[in-house]
Design a protein around this motif. Sequence first.
Motif, mmCIF file in Angstrom:
data_model
loop_
_atom_site.group_PDB
_atom_site.id
_atom_site.type_symbol
_atom_site.label_atom_id
_atom_site.label_comp_id
_atom_site.label_asym_id
_atom_site.label_seq_id
_atom_site.Cartn_x
_atom_site.Cartn_y
_atom_site.Cartn_z
ATOM 1 N N SER A 1 1.965 5.301 1.764
ATOM 2 C CA SER A 1 0.767 4.933 2.671
ATOM 3 C C SER A 1 -0.420 5.071 2.019
ATOM 4 O O SER A 1 -1.469 4.498 2.767
ATOM 5 C CB SER A 1 1.036 5.853 3.832
ATOM 6 O OG SER A 1 0.754 6.929 3.473
ATOM 7 N N ALA A 2 -0.735 5.716 0.885
ATOM 8 C CA ALA A 2 -2.093 5.765 0.302
ATOM 9 C C ALA A 2 -2.324 4.131 -0.407
ATOM 10 O O ALA A 2 -3.503 4.325 -0.888
ATOM 11 C CB ALA A 2 -2.087 6.738 -0.639
ATOM 12 N N SER A 3 -1.326 3.434 -0.542
ATOM 13 C CA SER A 3 -1.619 2.218 -1.553
ATOM 14 C C SER A 3 -2.468 1.253 -1.064
ATOM 15 O O SER A 3 -2.452 1.155 0.260
ATOM 16 C CB SER A 3 -0.289 1.537 -1.695
ATOM 17 O OG SER A 3 0.429 2.259 -2.746
ATOM 18 N N ASP A 4 -3.499 0.962 -1.528
ATOM 19 C CA ASP A 4 -4.513 0.294 -0.866
ATOM 20 C C ASP A 4 -4.613 -1.293 -1.448
ATOM 21 O O ASP A 4 -5.833 -2.014 -1.326
ATOM 22 C CB ASP A 4 -5.703 0.831 -0.812
ATOM 23 C CG ASP A 4 -6.367 1.386 -2.167
ATOM 24 O OD1 ASP A 4 -7.379 2.216 -2.083
ATOM 25 O OD2 ASP A 4 -5.669 0.925 -3.313
ATOM 26 N N TYR A 5 -3.962 -1.557 -2.546
ATOM 27 C CA TYR A 5 -3.948 -2.722 -3.191
ATOM 28 C C TYR A 5 -2.584 -3.278 -3.643
ATOM 29 O O TYR A 5 -1.743 -2.613 -4.169
ATOM 30 C CB TYR A 5 -4.962 -2.632 -4.511
ATOM 31 C CG TYR A 5 -5.110 -3.940 -5.525
ATOM 32 C CD1 TYR A 5 -4.508 -3.916 -6.788
ATOM 33 C CD2 TYR A 5 -5.565 -4.994 -5.039
ATOM 34 C CE1 TYR A 5 -4.641 -5.001 -7.495
ATOM 35 C CE2 TYR A 5 -5.881 -6.207 -5.664
ATOM 36 C CZ TYR A 5 -5.085 -6.166 -7.034
ATOM 37 O OH TYR A 5 -5.399 -7.455 -7.730
ATOM 38 N N PHE A 6 -2.277 -4.556 -3.345
ATOM 39 C CA PHE A 6 -1.048 -4.991 -3.435
ATOM 40 C C PHE A 6 -0.995 -6.421 -4.175
ATOM 41 O O PHE A 6 -2.022 -7.160 -3.910
ATOM 42 C CB PHE A 6 -0.518 -5.274 -2.045
ATOM 43 C CG PHE A 6 -0.364 -4.065 -1.089
ATOM 44 C CD1 PHE A 6 -1.490 -3.780 -0.511
ATOM 45 C CD2 PHE A 6 0.655 -3.136 -1.426
ATOM 46 C CE1 PHE A 6 -1.513 -2.353 0.241
ATOM 47 C CE2 PHE A 6 0.509 -1.740 -0.654
ATOM 48 C CZ PHE A 6 -0.264 -1.630 0.150
#
Lengths: 114, 112
Positions: free
Chosen positions: B28-33
Amino acid sequence: EPEVTQTPSHQVTQMGQEVILRCVPISNHLYFYWYRQILGQKVEFLVSFYNNEISEKSEIFDDQFSVERPDGSNFTLKIRSTKLEDSAMYFCASRGGRPSGEQYFGPGTRLTVT
Amino acid sequence: GESVGLHLPTLSVQEGDNSIINCAYSNSASDYFIWYKQESGKGPQFIIDIRSNMDKRQGQRVTVLLNKTVKHLSLQIAATQPGDSAVYFCAESTSGTYKYIFGTGTRLKVLA
């Protein structure tokens, strides 16, 4: 269009031997990476390199692995004593200076350990 | 968590149809995909990216949708062409880290 290049395209080595995989990242990029992909599986992160030092590494990247940027253009991955399970595609990638920018991947080196 | 297997999920579509490839991420901390395309024997090729402050981003013939509530990412390819046949990977990254975490991948087959 600038691209990441890797040599050799295919490397066959015997178990226990040392191998060096070579990469030339895109010239103005600042961040460099190695990933591997075992046949049929997903791409796995090995190590990132910035400002002439390792910035992050995975649990796969143990003492048998090392990276180096010996000059202003090359980026190498060394495996000191190869094991059968090191057989995989190894991809080099590079990224410019932007935070979280896209990484550009090379065509890969297929390493076969016999 | 992440799953690894030898058999990729496969999506078969007719040439000219739209394709939708899905990806679930776990952090849930991922901020770039990012979406990558990988053709046989080649390295991953960047397609499109999206940051977590966006829900949708469009490129040429491709659209990425991000649903942070359910941690889901999708890639839509309009008017799928034979050259789109490849394995598609999503990847996630978190500010302050340097690595991408790749998903398992989906094989897209375009039927003539």
